[in-house]
Design a protein around this motif. Sequence first.
Motif, PDB file in Angstrom:
ATOM      1  N   GLY A   1       0.831  -1.210   0.000  1.00  0.00           N
ATOM      2  CA  GLY A   1       0.000   0.000   0.000  1.00  0.00           C
ATOM      3  C   GLY A   1       0.852   1.241   0.000  1.00  0.00           C
ATOM      4  O   GLY A   1       0.664   2.159  -0.802  1.00  0.00           O
ATOM      5  N   LEU A   2       1.846   1.264   0.891  1.00  0.00           N
ATOM      6  CA  LEU A   2       2.748   2.419   0.981  1.00  0.00           C
ATOM      7  C   LEU A   2       3.465   2.660  -0.342  1.00  0.00           C
ATOM      8  O   LEU A   2       3.571   3.788  -0.814  1.00  0.00           O
TER       9      LEU A   2
ATOM     10  N   VAL B   1       1.170   4.348  -2.780  1.00  0.00           N
ATOM     11  CA  VAL B   1       1.015   5.785  -2.522  1.00  0.00           C
ATOM     12  C   VAL B   1       2.252   6.526  -3.003  1.00  0.00           C
ATOM     13  O   VAL B   1       2.170   7.547  -3.703  1.00  0.00           O
TER      14      VAL B   1
ATOM     15  N   GLN C   1       2.345   6.820  -6.723  1.00  0.00           N
ATOM     16  CA  GLN C   1       1.398   7.837  -7.217  1.00  0.00           C
ATOM     17  C   GLN C   1       1.973   9.236  -7.047  1.00  0.00           C
ATOM     18  O   GLN C   1       1.910  10.060  -7.956  1.00  0.00           O
ATOM     19  N   VAL C   2       2.533   9.491  -5.843  1.00  0.00           N
ATOM     20  CA  VAL C   2       3.053  10.832  -5.556  1.00  0.00           C
ATOM     21  C   VAL C   2       4.215  11.154  -6.499  1.00  0.00           C
ATOM     22  O   VAL C   2       4.249  12.217  -7.134  1.00  0.00           O
TER      23      VAL C   2
END
Lengths: 158, 269
Positions: free
Chosen positions: B12-13, B16, B19-20
């Motif tokens: 999950g991390l 993220v 994406q960033v």
Amino acid sequence: MNRTVLDAWVGIFVAVGIGALFFLALKVGNASDSVGDIYRVSAEFENIGGLKVRAPVKSAGVVVGRVSDIQFDAKKFVARVTLNVGKRYEFPKDTSVSILTSGLLGEQYVGMEAGGDSAALKDGDTIKLTQSAVVLEKLIGQFLYNKAAEGGTNKDTK
Amino acid sequence: MPERVLNGVLNGLRGVGHQVVNGVWRLGYAARFFLVTLLRSATSFRRFRGLTFREIYFAGVLSLIIIIVSGLFVGMVLGLQGYETLQKYGSSEAVGTLVALSLVRELGPVVAALLFASRAGSAMTAEIGLMKATEQISAMEMMAVDPIARVIGPRFWGGVISMPLLAAIFSAMGVLGGYLITVVVIGVDAGAFWSQMQSAVDFQHDIVNGIIKSVVFGVAVTAISLFEGYDAPPTAEGVSGATTRTVVTSSLAILGLDFILTAFMFKGV
């Protein structure tokens, strides 16, 4: 598409766009009613009520200028209002200004009433004769107070 | 078991973070693209009649109908609704002020820009995306023709020139629509309608600020549309996705920029 037809359409588009801009500036906005060259005079009021910058300055009902600045004078505790008046409107030195309301709930404006002096107001002058805005709440309060006092005396005389 | 939970959290991390990083990378790429477009826009002005005229036609002239019709209807609705409320307070003449101020300050630039984004912006994205998918852009590069100067620049300037004109036409049509409904149909006094409007609408404060807004929106919408088209994956799916993204991103950018500009321009003075 043919080059000339394309040019014609772009020409029409730009013409309509600029026409719309002129319509907005002249018919919708107030670019047409500027008073031309101006001179500045200031006036001190005890209370300006709801007067705002850019409010009209009228004399005999005709717009002769606009309010350009409103400041609070911290030494005298009064409001200092700067008026831009059109150069072609010359007013005597003893002109008086008052803050008036157009209609009962309309916007507030500055009314100028010419005096009888032969010397004219110059750029940077201060108008001495001023009359503050009428604050409706004060007026109603006074009226009620007077009415109550009247009612009291009436009862006594009965 | 704890190992699987840990892996899930880590994945999950990672998602993220990806994406960033991707977002930041794309933003930088878009900024660089915008800068290069500006730097190589000499061609658009040297061959103004040949190249940029055509783009003004596609971005501006073809959007005229939708702008005129929507402007008229928005003005008529404003007139109706404004009259409905104002007549309760006995000041139905102020409807001219209401219609003109809301159009010139906000609705004109914003709604015209939203229509422009969905009418002209999406077309630009689709066109450039397809040019890329059919390798026309690579072919230009092979022939030593700079695609940014030849394809992107004229479209950018065509959009930036068209947008303020479209916004002005939208506002003017809206005021006419409001006039039509309130004065001609309902019967508000025409003199009061125009004179109250003229005393309330300030040229500098309202009209010029509206034009500045529409120029900013024009730059934002065309830059976003062109970038999305240029950056689109060269597939049918990619082009359709890019077109959707153009409309969504442009609309959000318009509304966000509008808030910022309004906060700067109208500080309750």
